[in-house]
Design a protein around this motif. Structure first.
Motif, short mmCIF file in Angstrom:
data_model
loop_
_atom_site.label_atom_id
_atom_site.label_comp_id
_atom_site.label_asym_id
_atom_site.label_seq_id
_atom_site.Cartn_x
_atom_site.Cartn_y
_atom_site.Cartn_z
N VAL A 1 44.46 29.31 11.78
CA VAL A 1 43.10 29.78 11.12
C VAL A 1 43.38 29.38 9.59
O VAL A 1 44.55 29.06 9.25
N ALA A 2 42.51 29.70 8.72
CA ALA A 2 42.55 29.53 7.36
C ALA A 2 43.67 30.11 6.69
O ALA A 2 44.32 29.54 5.72
N ASP A 3 44.06 31.41 7.33
CA ASP A 3 45.15 32.07 6.24
C ASP A 3 46.54 31.75 6.82
O ASP A 3 47.68 32.22 6.47
N GLY A 4 46.56 30.74 7.80
CA GLY A 4 47.98 30.17 8.33
C GLY A 4 48.39 30.94 9.55
O GLY A 4 49.47 30.50 9.96
N SER A 5 47.80 32.12 9.96
CA SER A 5 48.03 32.79 10.91
C SER A 5 47.58 32.17 12.21
O SER A 5 46.65 31.05 12.14
N GLY A 6 47.84 32.72 13.63
CA GLY A 6 47.34 31.73 14.70
C GLY A 6 48.16 32.14 15.84
O GLY A 6 49.02 33.10 15.94
N VAL A 7 48.25 31.15 17.11
CA VAL A 7 48.78 31.53 18.07
C VAL A 7 49.46 30.31 18.76
O VAL A 7 48.98 29.25 18.45
N ALA A 8 50.82 30.22 19.27
CA ALA A 8 51.40 29.29 19.93
C ALA A 8 51.45 29.44 21.38
O ALA A 8 51.68 30.59 21.92
N ARG A 9 51.10 28.44 22.36
CA ARG A 9 50.63 28.78 23.89
C ARG A 9 51.77 27.64 24.18
O ARG A 9 51.63 26.39 24.07
N TYR A 10 52.91 28.27 24.83
CA TYR A 10 53.81 27.34 25.80
C TYR A 10 53.44 27.09 27.09
O TYR A 10 53.28 28.02 27.88
N SER A 11 53.74 25.97 27.69
CA SER A 11 53.88 25.78 29.10
C SER A 11 54.95 25.54 29.55
O SER A 11 55.53 25.60 30.68
N GLU A 12 55.95 25.08 28.65
CA GLU A 12 57.47 25.08 29.11
C GLU A 12 58.37 25.49 27.88
O GLU A 12 57.73 25.33 26.62
N PRO A 13 59.38 26.18 27.90
CA PRO A 13 60.25 26.35 29.05
C PRO A 13 59.58 27.41 30.25
O PRO A 13 59.81 27.70 31.42
N GLU A 14 58.70 28.28 29.73
CA GLU A 14 57.85 29.16 30.50
C GLU A 14 56.44 29.46 29.91
O GLU A 14 56.13 29.04 28.65
N ALA A 15 55.57 29.54 30.52
CA ALA A 15 54.14 29.93 30.29
C ALA A 15 54.10 31.20 29.24
O ALA A 15 54.42 32.07 29.91
#
Length: 278
Positions: free
Chosen positions: A133-147
């Motif tokens: 988002v605008a302030d550079g924070s957010g979320v990373a969603r991985y599918s590998e090596p694990e969800a």
């Protein structure tokens, strides 16, 4: 040892068609934006720069290909390399990676995949996407090596955004840029970085890539710290470092990558324009 993580961070470069775009009088020019840089394909030769006495490494050879395409609303990048290490006993270790990203021009979204290979077998895979988002924070969603999902701290920059920020800082006469980077090369999330910037240099001859000879540049040293590591003004020990010369169109022609026990040079030997655009 994550060779691909370092190489990918060193070479993720924003780009648009035309290798000679940019201004000669860079410090007085308007700030660079995502579309101010060059879409390109670069081929690099890898060799041993130096090894510490206890490293045991006596030779490094290999090649790296980096390509960045303007995909209209995003940058599509792919970086592949193969590298062979040889120790004092003559034993060779072959390693390589295939790293691809799709990063939005606004620096808010990143899709990534990294496959690492050791001795011909896949040794690791990292796949996922990140949203900021605008302030550079957010979320990373991985599918590998694990969800899994990991939070991204405020102030984080995606790779292209960091490259542009570092170039603009150097052009403005700044000597330091501190910010987390999320590039998807690690399953552990964003890494803190400190970038040391040398004074901006005017055009200089570049025999290996004449199209760069009309552009300004800055030599930079980027120190990477593991996620969560304590850092105060760059005082703690980085997990690895890379030194390189960035031109104002985002192309890097000479890199020294420090893996701790030894360093590897990546020298640009051929530069080509790459197709792209809307």
């Amino acid at each position: 040892m994550r060779f691909s993580a370092l190489l990918a961070l060193a070479l993720i470069l924003p780009a648009t068609p035309g290798l000679t775009q940019g201004t000669k009088d860079a410090p007085a020019a308007a700030p660079l934006t995502a579309r101010a840089l060059a879409s390109h394909r670069g081929i690099y030769e890898l060799s041993l720069d130096r090894a510490r006495e206890n490293a045991g490494i006596i030779d490094v050879s290999g090649a790296m290909l980096f390509e960045l395409i303007d995909a209209c609303e995003s940058w599509a990048s792919r970086q592949r390399f193969t590298m062979t290490l040889r120790n004092r006993e003559g034993t060779e270790l072959e390693t390589g990676s295939d790293y691809a990203t799709l990063e939005s021009m606004d620096g808010r979204n990143l899709r990534f995949s990294l496959t690492q290979v050791t001795q011909g077998a896949v040794s690791s895979r990292v796949v996922g996407q990140a949203e900021l988002v605008a302030d550079g924070s957010g979320v990373a969603r991985y599918s590998e090596p694990e969800a899994k999902e990991l939070p991204i701290p405020p102030g984080t920059l995606l790779p292209n955004t960091h490259t542009i920020a570092a170039l603009n800082a150097a052009r403005a006469g700044q000597r330091l840029l501190v910010a987390p980077i999320f590039d998807g090369t690690s399953a552990d999330g964003a890494q803190q970085t400190t970038t040391f910037l040398s004074p901006w240099q005017g055009p200089q001859p570049v025999p290996e890539a004449p199209s760069l000879s009309t552009l300004g540049s800055s030599r930079m040293r980027i120190a990477f710290f593991e996620p969560g590591a304590e850092q105060a003004g760059g005082a703690s020990t980085p997990s690895y470092e890379v030194s390189l010369r960035y031109f104002e169109n985002g192309v890097a022609d000479d890199m020294i990558m420090d893996f701790g026990e030894f360093t590897v040079r990546a020298k640009l030997i051929r530069l080509e324009e790459a197709p792209g655009g809307c």
